[in-house]
Design a protein around this motif. Structure first.
Motif, PDB file in Angstrom:
ATOM      1  N   GLU A 289       1.202   4.598   0.075  1.00 19.05           N
ATOM      2  CA  GLU A 289       0.394   5.796   0.311  1.00 19.05           C
ATOM      3  C   GLU A 289      -1.053   5.613  -0.144  1.00 19.05           C
ATOM      4  O   GLU A 289      -1.652   6.515  -0.760  1.00 19.05           O
ATOM      5  CB  GLU A 289       1.040   7.010  -0.345  1.00 19.05           C
ATOM      6  N   LYS A 290      -1.613   4.466   0.168  1.00 16.60           N
ATOM      7  CA  LYS A 290      -3.036   4.255  -0.075  1.00 16.60           C
ATOM      8  C   LYS A 290      -3.482   3.011   0.688  1.00 16.60           C
ATOM      9  O   LYS A 290      -2.683   2.260   1.221  1.00 16.60           O
ATOM     10  CB  LYS A 290      -3.338   4.093  -1.567  1.00 16.60           C
ATOM     11  N   GLY A 291      -4.779   2.832   0.755  1.00 21.85           N
ATOM     12  CA  GLY A 291      -5.339   1.618   1.331  1.00 21.85           C
ATOM     13  C   GLY A 291      -5.171   1.496   2.830  1.00 21.85           C
ATOM     14  O   GLY A 291      -5.050   2.487   3.557  1.00 21.85           O
TER      15      GLY A 291
ATOM     16  N   HIS B 293      -2.239   3.174   4.653  1.00 20.77           N
ATOM     17  CA  HIS B 293      -2.325   4.628   4.776  1.00 20.77           C
ATOM     18  C   HIS B 293      -3.355   5.033   5.830  1.00 20.77           C
ATOM     19  O   HIS B 293      -3.203   6.069   6.483  1.00 20.77           O
ATOM     20  CB  HIS B 293      -2.647   5.251   3.424  1.00 20.77           C
TER      21      HIS B 293
ATOM     22  N   CYS C 181     -10.454   9.615  -1.268  1.00 18.63           N
ATOM     23  CA  CYS C 181      -9.286   9.857  -2.118  1.00 18.63           C
ATOM     24  C   CYS C 181      -8.044   9.300  -1.425  1.00 18.63           C
ATOM     25  O   CYS C 181      -7.865   9.479  -0.215  1.00 18.63           O
ATOM     26  CB  CYS C 181      -9.142  11.345  -2.370  1.00 18.63           C
ATOM     27  N   ALA C 182      -7.189   8.646  -2.171  1.00 20.07           N
ATOM     28  CA  ALA C 182      -6.106   7.869  -1.570  1.00 20.07           C
ATOM     29  C   ALA C 182      -4.965   8.708  -1.019  1.00 20.07           C
ATOM     30  O   ALA C 182      -4.371   8.366  -0.002  1.00 20.07           O
ATOM     31  CB  ALA C 182      -5.563   6.865  -2.590  1.00 20.07           C
ATOM     32  N   ASN C 183      -4.635   9.817  -1.681  1.00 20.20           N
ATOM     33  CA  ASN C 183      -3.435  10.559  -1.291  1.00 20.20           C
ATOM     34  C   ASN C 183      -3.408  11.934  -1.951  1.00 20.20           C
ATOM     35  O   ASN C 183      -4.280  12.265  -2.761  1.00 20.20           O
ATOM     36  CB  ASN C 183      -2.167   9.769  -1.666  1.00 20.20           C
TER      37      ASN C 183
ATOM     38  N   ARG D 206      -7.915   9.983   6.687  1.00 20.43           N
ATOM     39  CA  ARG D 206      -7.314   9.405   5.480  1.00 20.43           C
ATOM     40  C   ARG D 206      -6.065  10.183   5.072  1.00 20.43           C
ATOM     41  O   ARG D 206      -5.604  11.068   5.775  1.00 20.43           O
ATOM     42  CB  ARG D 206      -8.333   9.410   4.330  1.00 20.43           C
ATOM     43  N   ILE D 207      -5.556   9.866   3.949  1.00 21.19           N
ATOM     44  CA  ILE D 207      -4.356  10.430   3.303  1.00 21.19           C
ATOM     45  C   ILE D 207      -3.255  10.790   4.295  1.00 21.19           C
ATOM     46  O   ILE D 207      -2.639  11.841   4.211  1.00 21.19           O
ATOM     47  CB  ILE D 207      -4.682  11.597   2.355  1.00 21.19           C
TER      48      ILE D 207
ATOM     49  N   ASP E 227     -11.471   6.783  -7.544  1.00 21.41           N
ATOM     50  CA  ASP E 227     -10.201   6.758  -8.276  1.00 21.41           C
ATOM     51  C   ASP E 227     -10.314   7.309  -9.695  1.00 21.41           C
ATOM     52  O   ASP E 227      -9.301   7.501 -10.367  1.00 21.41           O
ATOM     53  CB  ASP E 227      -9.666   5.324  -8.355  1.00 21.41           C
TER      54      ASP E 227
ATOM     55  N   GLY F 157       0.815  -1.206   0.000  1.00 17.96           N
ATOM     56  CA  GLY F 157       0.000   0.000   0.000  1.00 17.96           C
ATOM     57  C   GLY F 157       0.843   1.247   0.000  1.00 17.96           C
ATOM     58  O   GLY F 157       0.961   1.911   1.020  1.00 17.96           O
TER      59      GLY F 157
END
Length: 467
Positions: free
Chosen positions: A108-110, A113, A308-310, A332-333, A283, A106
């Motif tokens: 910087e995501k999931g 993160h 949003c992931a990052n 998040r992020i 995404d 992962g």
């Protein structure tokens, strides 16, 4: 004992805390039909007895996975000196998100993160406690260079650079005192989603709209996306209850394909929603751009960002104007450091930030971020809101407070407002908390964690694991 030793981190504890909100359909939307509002609750302890609490929001099943991810990162936290972390926070944040083996599952995501966010939020809560300030005030009082030093600009320096951010802050410094006084007097505008969960009956929606008007709210959000005919009826119910002088938002929670989103929202355009939130996959940046362009003629904006992931994805959303309302999420992020970078990019691209909140601890945290933004960066509340959902606040020692005019009141207690009451942990820690024990005995819930352990044990003892 030296001060250096006093501020050494001696432990990181990650706990799985869940509330059975699915029993009454609280939090239900088109994609998440039975959420149990939950969090991974991280406590970081120092040798001198000080501690900080952070969390990341989850929906029940899977919380234990994020908990394990926090524990997998523990070796990067324990035995560190917090002052060394804060003096090199950008580098420390990069080390935490770029651990050479863990990042493979992962980058910087999931899940990893989400775990980073919980840990980073705990570190900021601790820093605020050390300085004896609420987090928003800690950020406001920082020298521009110091605040910018907490941000990792890797992957976004093609769009925004540290010196630009420092200038943005310095340009606003002469106005900060007046904004601080105004904020303390009036607070920050909130909108509510409490009226519009998808599992609620029509009667309940109408009743709640009227109740929240009495509480001072002028902006309301409802969930849509499962059935168009039902959405039309529910939007009509809300408009009848709140009138046309108040703001309506709609939220699909990622349920639609791109073209489906466009055609569906066009059918709801007559109800004059301010925005459609998360119309498609979080995404799909180009898909959001297509939706945004198609709905422009109807005066409907696109809001997204809670999943949003990052910062890199936010960068691209902002670059191509794929959203009109940027929805950062405090859980998040990668926590506060990365969120700050999104605020600066949103400022550069002149996009309103309206944070996602409502889940466990999210209202408590995002109020700090948005208040800092108003005082130190954007300098405006026009067209901006903080989401508010009226649940789980009583589980926190210092909960978010919304006044009779539906404005968030600036917290005055040191920290990030993230500390749960001890009794809340005892009641809702999963699966051994007292409330969960009662629910398992009543048969309303199955103890999935214990059940999985039992299955594994049976396989081991039977030899099935090794067949």
């Amino acid at each position: 004992m030296s001060a250096n030793e006093d501020f050494k981190i001696i432990d990181l504890i990650a706990q799985d805390i869940r509330w059975p909100t699915s029993l009454e359909q609280h939090g239900s939307d088109a994609m998440h039909t039975d959420p149990d509002y939950s969090c991974v609750y991280v406590t970081i302890k120092l040798l001198n007895g000080l501690y900080g609490n952070g969390l990341t929001f989850t929906l029940g099943r899977g919380t234990e996975v994020v908990q394990k991810a926090c524990e997998a990162l523990k070796h990067l936290v324990v035995n560190k000196n917090v002052h060394e972390i804060y003096n090199n926070f950008d580098k420390y944040w990069r080390n935490l998100t770029s651990e050479s083996q863990i990042r493979w599952i992962g980058p910087e995501k999931g899940v990893t993160h989400l775990a980073v966010a919980a840990i980073i939020n705990a570190l900021w809560d601790l820093w605020s406690r050390i300085e004896n300030k609420p987090l928003w005030k800690l950020l406001v009082d920082m020298e521009p260079e110091k605040l910018i030093s907490t941000i990792d600009f890797r992957y976004i320096s093609d769009v925004i650079k540290p010196e630009e951010c420092i200038k943005m802050l310095k340009d606003q410094m002469e106005f900060k005192d007046d904004r601080l006084k105004e904020l303390k007097k009036n607070g920050y505008p909130a909108y509510t989603t409490q009226v519009g969960w998808l599992g609620y009956s029509d009667e309940k929606i109408s009743k709640l709209c009227k109740e929240y008007i009495q509480k001072g709210f002028n902006a309301f959000k409802i969930k849509v996306g499962q059935n168009l005919e039902n959405d039309i009826k529910r939007c009509d119910i809300v408009r009848q209850a709140i009138g046309w002088d108040k703001v309506l938002m709609i939220d699909a929670n990622q349920i639609w394909d791109v073209e489906e989103a466009i055609s569906w929202v066009k059918e709801l355009a007559k109800f004059k929603p301010l925005w459609i939130e998360e119309p498609t996959s979080p995404d799909d940046i180009l898909g959001h751009k297509r939706i945004s362009d198609a709905l422009k003629e109807f005066g409907i904006g696109v809001a997204t960002g809670e999943m949003c992931a990052n910062r890199i994805m936010f960068k691209q959303f902002l670059q191509i104007e794929a959203l009109q309302f940027c929805q950062i999420d405090s859980a998040r992020i990668g926590g506060v450091n990365e969120i700050l970078s999104v605020y600066f990019m949103a400022k550069k691209f002149n996009i309103k930030v309206c944070p996602h909140a409502g889940g466990v601890g999210l209202c408590e945290m995002v109020q700090h971020l948005q208040m800092w933004d108003y005082i130190s960066l954007s300098g405006t509340k026009d067209g901006r809101y903080i989401e508010y959902v009226d649940q789980q606040h009583d589980q926190f020692i210092k909960p978010a407070i919304v006044n009779e005019a539906a404005n968030y009141i600036a917290p005055d207690w040191p920290g990030y407002s993230t500390e749960l009451k001890r009794e809340a942990i005892q009641m809702f820690k999963y699966p051994e908390g007292s409330e969960w024990t009662k629910l398992f005995k009543s048969g309303k819930f199955k103890n999935e964690k214990t059940n999985q352990i039992d299955i594994t044990k049976r396989k081991i003892f039977s030899g099935e694991m090794y067949d």
